[in-house]
Design an enzyme around this catalytic site. Sequence first.
Site, mmCIF file in Angstrom:
data_model
loop_
_atom_site.group_PDB
_atom_site.id
_atom_site.type_symbol
_atom_site.label_atom_id
_atom_site.label_comp_id
_atom_site.label_asym_id
_atom_site.label_seq_id
_atom_site.Cartn_x
_atom_site.Cartn_y
_atom_site.Cartn_z
ATOM 1 N N SER A 68 -6.427 -8.171 9.369
ATOM 2 C CA SER A 68 -7.756 -8.785 9.418
ATOM 3 C C SER A 68 -7.988 -9.624 8.162
ATOM 4 C CB SER A 68 -8.833 -7.715 9.580
ATOM 5 O OG SER A 68 -8.718 -6.755 8.564
ATOM 6 N N HIS B 80 0.816 -1.225 0.000
ATOM 7 C CA HIS B 80 0.000 0.000 0.000
ATOM 8 C C HIS B 80 0.848 1.273 0.000
ATOM 9 C CE1 HIS B 80 -3.585 -2.444 1.820
ATOM 10 N NE2 HIS B 80 -3.460 -2.612 0.524
HETATM 11 P P1 NAD Z 1 -6.092 -4.719 9.097
HETATM 12 O O1 NAD Z 1 -7.030 -5.245 8.133
HETATM 13 O O2 NAD Z 1 -4.755 -5.228 8.993
HETATM 14 O O3 NAD Z 1 -6.769 -4.881 10.593
HETATM 15 C C1 NAD Z 1 -6.133 -4.668 11.798
HETATM 16 C C2 NAD Z 1 -5.934 -6.019 12.528
HETATM 17 O O4 NAD Z 1 -4.988 -5.853 13.571
HETATM 18 C C3 NAD Z 1 -7.204 -6.576 13.181
HETATM 19 O O5 NAD Z 1 -7.393 -7.906 12.768
HETATM 20 C C4 NAD Z 1 -6.897 -6.511 14.694
HETATM 21 O O6 NAD Z 1 -7.484 -7.593 15.388
HETATM 22 C C5 NAD Z 1 -5.403 -6.621 14.689
HETATM 23 N N1 NAD Z 1 -4.696 -6.085 15.869
HETATM 24 C C6 NAD Z 1 -5.051 -5.058 16.681
HETATM 25 N N2 NAD Z 1 -4.114 -4.854 17.635
HETATM 26 C C7 NAD Z 1 -3.119 -5.773 17.427
HETATM 27 C C8 NAD Z 1 -1.880 -6.068 18.057
HETATM 28 N N3 NAD Z 1 -1.446 -5.372 19.120
HETATM 29 N N4 NAD Z 1 -1.126 -7.087 17.547
HETATM 30 C C9 NAD Z 1 -1.543 -7.799 16.485
HETATM 31 N N5 NAD Z 1 -2.715 -7.568 15.844
HETATM 32 C C10 NAD Z 1 -3.501 -6.562 16.301
HETATM 33 O O7 NAD Z 1 -5.795 -3.288 8.960
HETATM 34 P P2 NAD Z 1 -6.798 -2.070 8.869
HETATM 35 O O8 NAD Z 1 -6.666 -1.353 10.136
HETATM 36 O O9 NAD Z 1 -8.137 -2.556 8.455
HETATM 37 O O10 NAD Z 1 -6.159 -1.193 7.727
HETATM 38 C C11 NAD Z 1 -6.342 -1.480 6.353
HETATM 39 C C12 NAD Z 1 -5.236 -0.822 5.580
HETATM 40 O O11 NAD Z 1 -5.133 0.557 5.912
HETATM 41 C C13 NAD Z 1 -3.890 -1.370 5.921
HETATM 42 O O12 NAD Z 1 -3.671 -2.526 5.220
HETATM 43 C C14 NAD Z 1 -2.981 -0.198 5.582
HETATM 44 O O13 NAD Z 1 -2.768 -0.122 4.219
HETATM 45 C C15 NAD Z 1 -3.794 0.985 6.014
HETATM 46 N N6 NAD Z 1 -3.414 1.408 7.383
HETATM 47 C C16 NAD Z 1 -2.087 1.506 7.685
HETATM 48 C C17 NAD Z 1 -1.685 1.862 8.965
HETATM 49 C C18 NAD Z 1 -0.212 1.911 9.241
HETATM 50 O O14 NAD Z 1 0.565 2.122 8.316
HETATM 51 N N7 NAD Z 1 0.223 1.713 10.482
HETATM 52 C C19 NAD Z 1 -2.649 2.126 9.947
HETATM 53 C C20 NAD Z 1 -4.010 2.047 9.601
HETATM 54 C C21 NAD Z 1 -4.363 1.677 8.295
#
Ligand code: NAD
Length: 258
Positions: A202, A130
Amino acid sequence: MTTGLEAAIEEAARRIASSRYVVALVGAGLSAESGVPTFRGPEGLWTKHGEPDLRDYERFVEDPKRWWEMRQERASRFAELAQALESAVPNAGHLALRDLEEMGQLQHIITQNIDNLHQMAGSQAITEIHGNRTKMRCVLCNRRWPVEGFVIDELPPKCPECRSGIVKGDTVMFGEPIPRDALDECINQSRMCDCMLLIGTSAVVYPAAQFPIDVKSSGGVLIEVNPNETPLTSLCEVVLRAPAGEALTGVVEWLRQR
Ligand code: NAD
Ligand code: ZN
């Protein structure tokens, strides 16, 4: 399926050690412990505030000049995320992935995160499906530059290399196709992979969700690291139901002591 954290950590470490080519598929959950909110999951931004405008890329293609002019306004909608990203530093989970790579136990990271934290932690082999928030990209030739120092003298900015493509932030927008070079690398990595770690994702966003399914169907092992259940849980040989920092540190410690 192995659960129970201690036993699962040991089982995961054994599977990793006996695999030929290990790839980590990483989602926003890995950066949650760095204070970056996720979109999905119980504490996710979308869960709290509702889904965002999914026509972002369409609007960019329709009128890139206006898209560039509106970027301040958009930034304020994502202010909570932007602020968290600005001050985030790698957590124990990022460092554990870096350690696994250095130990020769992890060959590649496919990350959906845009936050640059893998690089800050010192990981080397990374594909960013991404994009990366600290880079710019030409939508035509896919060349990338650091945001810092990229001079914009017209809107929308034109590619200084191919001179015909328009330049935007490297971060992939809603509705935007995954850059071809990154997608090809992910497919390539998934083909070589015989053990995939699904960390903090997820696993509902395609094409990322497809890679573990491909690995599984060619006989590979799947290991999930996520405090919550996901649609891929039932396909996994090992499930570590814990925050990524704790679970991955446990795996590294086990591998070091064996
Ligand atoms: P996602 O689909 O990867 O979902 C988040 C997952 O993380 C959930 O399944 C949740 O249960 C899990 N989770 C929460 N806390 C955790 C922990 N401490 N350890 C392990 N797992 C944990 O991601 P999303 O939030 O639906 O975001 C979708 C897209 O948006 C991402 O793929 C990315 O491209 C972008 N995004 C990026 C960032 C970043 O760069 N940090 C943050 C938010 C969104
Ligand atoms: Zn170009």
